[in-house]
Design a protein around this motif. Structure first.
Motif, PDB file in Angstrom:
ATOM      1  N   UNK A 260       1.913  -5.662   3.724  1.00 34.52           N
ATOM      2  CA  UNK A 260       2.220  -6.441   2.521  1.00 34.52           C
ATOM      3  C   UNK A 260       2.214  -5.505   1.314  1.00 34.52           C
ATOM      4  N   UNK A 261       2.900  -5.935   0.243  1.00 37.62           N
ATOM      5  CA  UNK A 261       2.803  -5.159  -1.004  1.00 37.62           C
ATOM      6  C   UNK A 261       1.924  -5.881  -2.017  1.00 37.62           C
ATOM      7  N   UNK A 262       1.194  -6.906  -1.554  1.00 38.42           N
ATOM      8  CA  UNK A 262       0.362  -7.651  -2.508  1.00 38.42           C
ATOM      9  C   UNK A 262      -1.061  -7.113  -2.571  1.00 38.42           C
ATOM     10  N   UNK A 263      -1.366  -6.141  -1.733  1.00 38.08           N
ATOM     11  CA  UNK A 263      -2.691  -5.512  -1.795  1.00 38.08           C
ATOM     12  C   UNK A 263      -2.546  -4.112  -2.374  1.00 38.08           C
ATOM     13  N   UNK A 264      -3.597  -3.581  -2.966  1.00 34.04           N
ATOM     14  CA  UNK A 264      -3.559  -2.214  -3.496  1.00 34.04           C
ATOM     15  C   UNK A 264      -3.369  -1.245  -2.332  1.00 34.04           C
ATOM     16  N   UNK A 265      -2.528  -0.233  -2.513  1.00 36.44           N
ATOM     17  CA  UNK A 265      -2.168   0.655  -1.398  1.00 36.44           C
ATOM     18  C   UNK A 265      -3.284   1.625  -0.991  1.00 36.44           C
ATOM     19  N   UNK A 266      -3.379   1.874   0.302  1.00 37.08           N
ATOM     20  CA  UNK A 266      -4.394   2.780   0.861  1.00 37.08           C
ATOM     21  C   UNK A 266      -3.722   4.105   1.187  1.00 37.08           C
ATOM     22  N   UNK A 267      -4.157   5.184   0.572  1.00 37.81           N
ATOM     23  CA  UNK A 267      -3.573   6.506   0.858  1.00 37.81           C
ATOM     24  C   UNK A 267      -4.415   7.578   0.203  1.00 37.81           C
ATOM     25  N   UNK A 268      -3.805   8.653  -0.271  1.00 35.00           N
ATOM     26  CA  UNK A 268      -4.533   9.717  -0.947  1.00 35.00           C
ATOM     27  C   UNK A 268      -3.907   9.997  -2.291  1.00 35.00           C
ATOM     28  N   UNK A 269      -4.413  11.015  -2.946  1.00 41.09           N
ATOM     29  CA  UNK A 269      -3.948  11.320  -4.293  1.00 41.09           C
ATOM     30  C   UNK A 269      -4.132  12.811  -4.535  1.00 41.09           C
ATOM     31  N   UNK A 270      -3.196  13.394  -5.288  1.00 43.15           N
ATOM     32  CA  UNK A 270      -3.255  14.829  -5.580  1.00 43.15           C
ATOM     33  C   UNK A 270      -3.306  15.040  -7.087  1.00 43.15           C
ATOM     34  N   UNK A 271      -4.297  15.796  -7.528  1.00 39.30           N
ATOM     35  CA  UNK A 271      -4.442  16.134  -8.938  1.00 39.30           C
ATOM     36  C   UNK A 271      -4.416  17.668  -9.043  1.00 39.30           C
TER      37      UNK A 271
END
Lengths: 344, 344
Positions: A260-271
């Motif tokens: 679904x796109x109604x939940x906040x997405x689960x993944x990673x992030x790069x800074x």
């Protein structure tokens, strides 16, 4: 319309209390409340208290761990600092990692912070601003859910993949941009649908890959990247760097995982953080003073610097408090009382 | 039309000989010949032998040092490797710096190569490809001359500021994009002027800041960034990172220094390299194999990967040689014989 003015601290207390009562631990609740209050403070309503329900819905779904304790891996001897979010929200993980990122960047000139196993929540500008508060330039990116078709393609394979950048300024708010690499945010298409309005051309394609201005058809099809093949290339780069390279989910994988796109997405992030002082060392001119000349010229030419509306609202909120409507206050009351029962 | 087929090595020899005879030292002539031959080999005519005259014109103007010897500063203990181009072309400086960049990146996970005091010549894709040959992902950017107005502004303050990215692929050409952050390249506006054709809407503004489709008015005014305020923000970021942060000229400063846009621009360049192996260490999945799945899905959806036309032309050139017209061969002869006298 009846309105109530709250101090930023009071609003923070109320939002944090909602999350604590809903079962989040202190580190998760505090970090979430900080970004939500920052959005409300900056008159950025789409990232303010309106987002609380989405966070609670994601908790209720079991896709995010409410009592997650992020773990810092200093990864000594390298320019990469890592935080495993332990399945919690990215915000708490970011707060844990940023001092280590800043220290590593000051030492080496450039360094990266990787957040893994997190649920991304809200905008990237709070994070970019945190990097600039350390006197560093910052680049932040992450995937999303697969809702955007690569230019020329007929299927949603990329996310709205936000791309944010910040440059520190002395005695004033930083230079900050933060945008989706799609033409429009998914929420804007949803708003058109609710209002029964057609979309502008160039925003979306239908499920068969044909251009459409019908919001329903767009939601069943795919959004388009900004700037044609150039924006599409940047969106793809974000999948590669902030999904695949850091060993975390890509936008198609996120959508598969959540369903679904109604939940906040689960993944990673790069800074990625850079020290202008380290880069400019031994070269003529002070980089911060030179940047001011560029900003002055840009403003002098009639253009605006990004985020200025947000910073103006912030200044007002910091002196006068945050104004909420009766309906907004009722929402806060209801969410505090009912917690996860308030969301479906 | 009479054509002649040359091997890549033969063409390289001829181009290098032109530069050597015109007074360039071996390191400058060799590096320039390599990028020019790469352009011709990839059927990227706008970056092929057509560019030799521009390089000679810049040498003749005295704005680039033909016998420059770039100097490597390993800057031990940091993640920034620097090369001072000694006032020569960026290409020779890049070739000197890239092995050190690769070594530093493999050690630290992420590292930067800064090139200072260089004359930028040709495209960024040869550099991004060189980074991918080391098994690394690369981001390259540099300013240009001030010919692009920031979104909403009425004056040229940004350059066409190219932005390039590469991701290494096993057994095939890398994923590479390299584009101007303006809607169109300045050369395309010049081509419309020569052909007496109007520009598409959205490419440019006139000297008063009003939208124009007249190429003359556009050349006297400013080009526009791609993707509206988003592309404008990326162009500004490139001024900040690859001009100001590295202690080198911004696009307005370059134009002041040269007084013309007909010479190759003098400034600096920023290359950021990342090791997918280092970033993905300890995480599930092989980043290179996962990237292939993404590329497969993109191609399967009907979209193209960037640079594929170039790679197809390269494959042909490498087996069959490079085809030049009689006029092109005459150009090479004339440039060899007359050297700097051939250009004004």
């Amino acid at each position: 319309m009846t309105t109530t003015t709250l101090t930023i601290a009071d609003l923070h207390g109320r939002v944090e209390a909602i999350f604590r009562k809903a079962g989040l631990n202190a580190v998760q609740a505090g970090a979430l409340a900080r970004v939500i209050v920052a959005g409300e403070r900056d008159a950025c309503k789409s990232h303010g208290i309106y987002r609380i329900e989405g966070a609670l819905r994601t908790v209720k779904s079991g896709k995010v761990k409410p009592d997650a304790v992020p773990e810092l891996d200093l990864n000594e001897g390298s320019a990469i600092v890592k935080v495993n979010a332990d399945g919690g929200f990215a915000n708490a993980a970011f707060e844990l990692g940023v001092p280590a990122l800043a220290e590593r960047t000051r030492k080496l000139g450039i360094a990266a912070l990787v957040i893994n196993d997190c649920t991304h929540f809200s905008a990237l500008w709070p994070e970019v601003e945190a990097v600039t508060k350390e006197g560093l330039a910052g680049l932040v990116m992450c995937p999303s859910y697969a809702t955007v078709a690569p230019a020329g393609g007929n299927k949603p394979l990329l996310g709205t993949n936000p791309f944010a950048f910040g440059w520190p300024r002395k005695d004033t708010s930083p230079y900050v941009f933060d945008f989706a690499t799609s033409v429009a945010a998914r929420g804007e298409i949803e708003l058109h649908r609710r209002a029964g309005k057609q979309l502008p051309e160039g925003w979306a394609i239908d499920a068969d890959g044909h251009p459409t201005t019908d919001p329903e058809a767009a939601l069943a099809g795919a959004m388009l990247p900004f700037g044609g093949h150039k924006g599409s290339a940047i969106g793809t780069m974000i999948e590669l760097l902030a999904g695949i390279m850091i060993g975390d989910l890509t936008s198609p994988e996120v959508l598969d995982y959540l369903g679904t796109t109604t939940l906040a997405p689960f993944h990673g992030e790069l800074i990625i953080a850079m020290s202008p002082q380290a880069f400019a060392a031994g070269r003529p001119g002070d980089p911060f003073a030179r940047a001011e000349l560029l900003f002055e010229a840009i403003v002098g030419s009639g253009a605006r610097l990004p985020s200025q509306r947000r910073f103006a609202a912030r200044e007002k909120s910091e002196t006068e408090g945050v104004v909420l409507t009766a309906a907004e206050l009722e929402l806060l009351d209801r969410l505090f009382e009912k917690g996860l029962e308030a969301v479906s």
